[in-house]
Enzyme design. Structure first.
Site, PDB file in Angstrom:
ATOM      1  N   GLN A  75      -0.169   0.206   1.577  1.00 51.67           N
ATOM      2  CA  GLN A  75       1.062   0.972   1.337  1.00 51.67           C
ATOM      3  C   GLN A  75       0.863   2.439   1.726  1.00 51.67           C
ATOM      4  OE1 GLN A  75       4.198   0.350   0.551  1.00 51.67           O
ATOM      5  NE2 GLN A  75       3.892  -1.864   0.509  1.00 51.67           N
ATOM      6  N   SER A  76       0.400   2.652   2.936  1.00 54.34           N
ATOM      7  CA  SER A  76       0.087   4.011   3.390  1.00 54.34           C
ATOM      8  C   SER A  76       1.340   4.789   3.775  1.00 54.34           C
ATOM      9  CB  SER A  76      -0.851   3.936   4.598  1.00 54.34           C
ATOM     10  OG  SER A  76      -0.972   5.187   5.225  1.00 54.34           O
TER      11      SER A  76
END
Length: 337
Positions: A75-76
């Site tokens: 979930q960058s």
């Protein structure tokens, strides 16, 4: 300090707002709390990486790149913003996603930032976590170069001396805002992870002799390692700007008491911070970065570390898109009727 000497793509929505958090200030009963809204930088919902990517993507363009390769956790926020820049600039984008949590949750692996990565046209691959993911992206880039592509690699978080220029500029912007309003601030607090945001801020603040303490609330590394990473990058950034020695080791301060069980794993105090900011101020935080930074701010106020009568600026690093990948961390069963 002449930042215009460095190539830059002016795509961010700047300056970002500086707002007083009246209800949160009243709720905590301590210092006056303000927020620097770097969740409002634009480029696919914004975030702190947009400032860094203005410089990084300009450098990529100058070098004739047709493809950028970067890395980040599943979930960058950085990956999503890089994909957005690449789409805007007509470049290809490939992202190596590091599985730091081992989660099998479908939303975590496919929704939130991952959904937006793909909507912006990026390709992704997932790898098991490892000690040096920047080396991994260099290997991936070399394979693409062997196929004839012109590739520019961007480290995780956009955190190198080029990317850190974005937060040197943010320090100038913030000081300009407070100087123009006649507002004295006593502390700046923000979440710190890959080091570029804190490194850039401290270089800018020290270069201007702002005399405002900067506190990074760590989201992953132990205190000694986090401070070492920030200091080393700050020194390299200062050298790039032509002001070596402007930052001393004692200028770099990180508090890593709020990491919890590890990077990307929500904490009870972080969830509390998300709910407080949302319910009191209609501001969205993310569980990985900004919520842990805010949890540290809240706890330190409650403990009296920051005093009544002081004025604090909390730098919001963005990332609310990740909330849609972390829905399992919230329980609102009591609110259904």
């Amino acid at each position: 300090m002449h930042l215009a000497r460095f190539p830059r793509r002016f795509l961010a929505h700047l300056p970002t707002p500086l707002e007083r958090l009246d209800r949160l200030t009243k709720e905590l009963g301590g210092p006056e709390i303000w927020i620097k809204r770097d969740d409002c930088t634009g480029m696919s919902t914004g975030g702190n990486k947009t400032r860094k990517l203005e410089f990084l993507m300009a450098e990529a363009e100058l070098q004739g790149a047709e493809m950028v390769v970067t890395q980040g956790a599943t979930q960058s926020n950085h990956a999503r913003q890089t994909a957005a820049f690449a789409a805007k600039m007509g470049m290809g984008c490939h992202i190596v996603l590091e599985d730091r949590t081992g989660s099998n949750d479908a939303n975590y692996n496919n929704n939130g930032n991952v959904l937006l990565d793909h909507l912006h046209g990026a390709t992704t691959e997932k790898r098991a976590t490892g000690p040096d993911f920047n080396a991994v992206i260099e290997e991936v880039a070399e394979q693409m170069r062997a196929d004839g592509k012109k590739v520019y690699t961007i480290p995780g978080g956009g955190s190198n001396p080029t990317g850190a220029l974005g937060y040197v500029n943010c320090a100038f912007e913030l000081l300009g805002q407070v100087n123009d309003s006649g507002m004295k601030i006593d502390h700046i607090v923000h979440a710190t992870g890959s080091a570029g945001t804190q490194a850039g801020l401290i270089v800018g603040l020290q270069a201007m002799n702002a005399q405002i303490p900067l506190l990074g609330i760590g989201v992953r590394a132990p205190k000694a390692k986090q401070e070492e990473n920030v200091y080393n990058l700050a020194c390299k950034t200062a050298e790039k700007l032509g002001c070596p020695g402007v930052v001393s080791r004692e200028d770099v301060v990180a508090n890593t008491d709020y990491v919890g069980d590890g990077y990307g794993i929500p904490t009870a105090s972080g969830i509390e911070a998300i709910k407080m900011f949302a319910e009191l101020e209609a501001i969205l935080l993310d569980p990985v970065y900004s919520a842990k930074g805010a949890a540290g701010l809240i706890d330190l106020i409650r403990k009296g570390h920051f005093k009544k009568g002081e004025r604090i600026v909390f730098l919001h690093t963005g990332g609310s898109v990740a909330l849609f990948g972390y829905d399992a961390a919230f329980d609102f069963a009591d609110r259904w009727s």
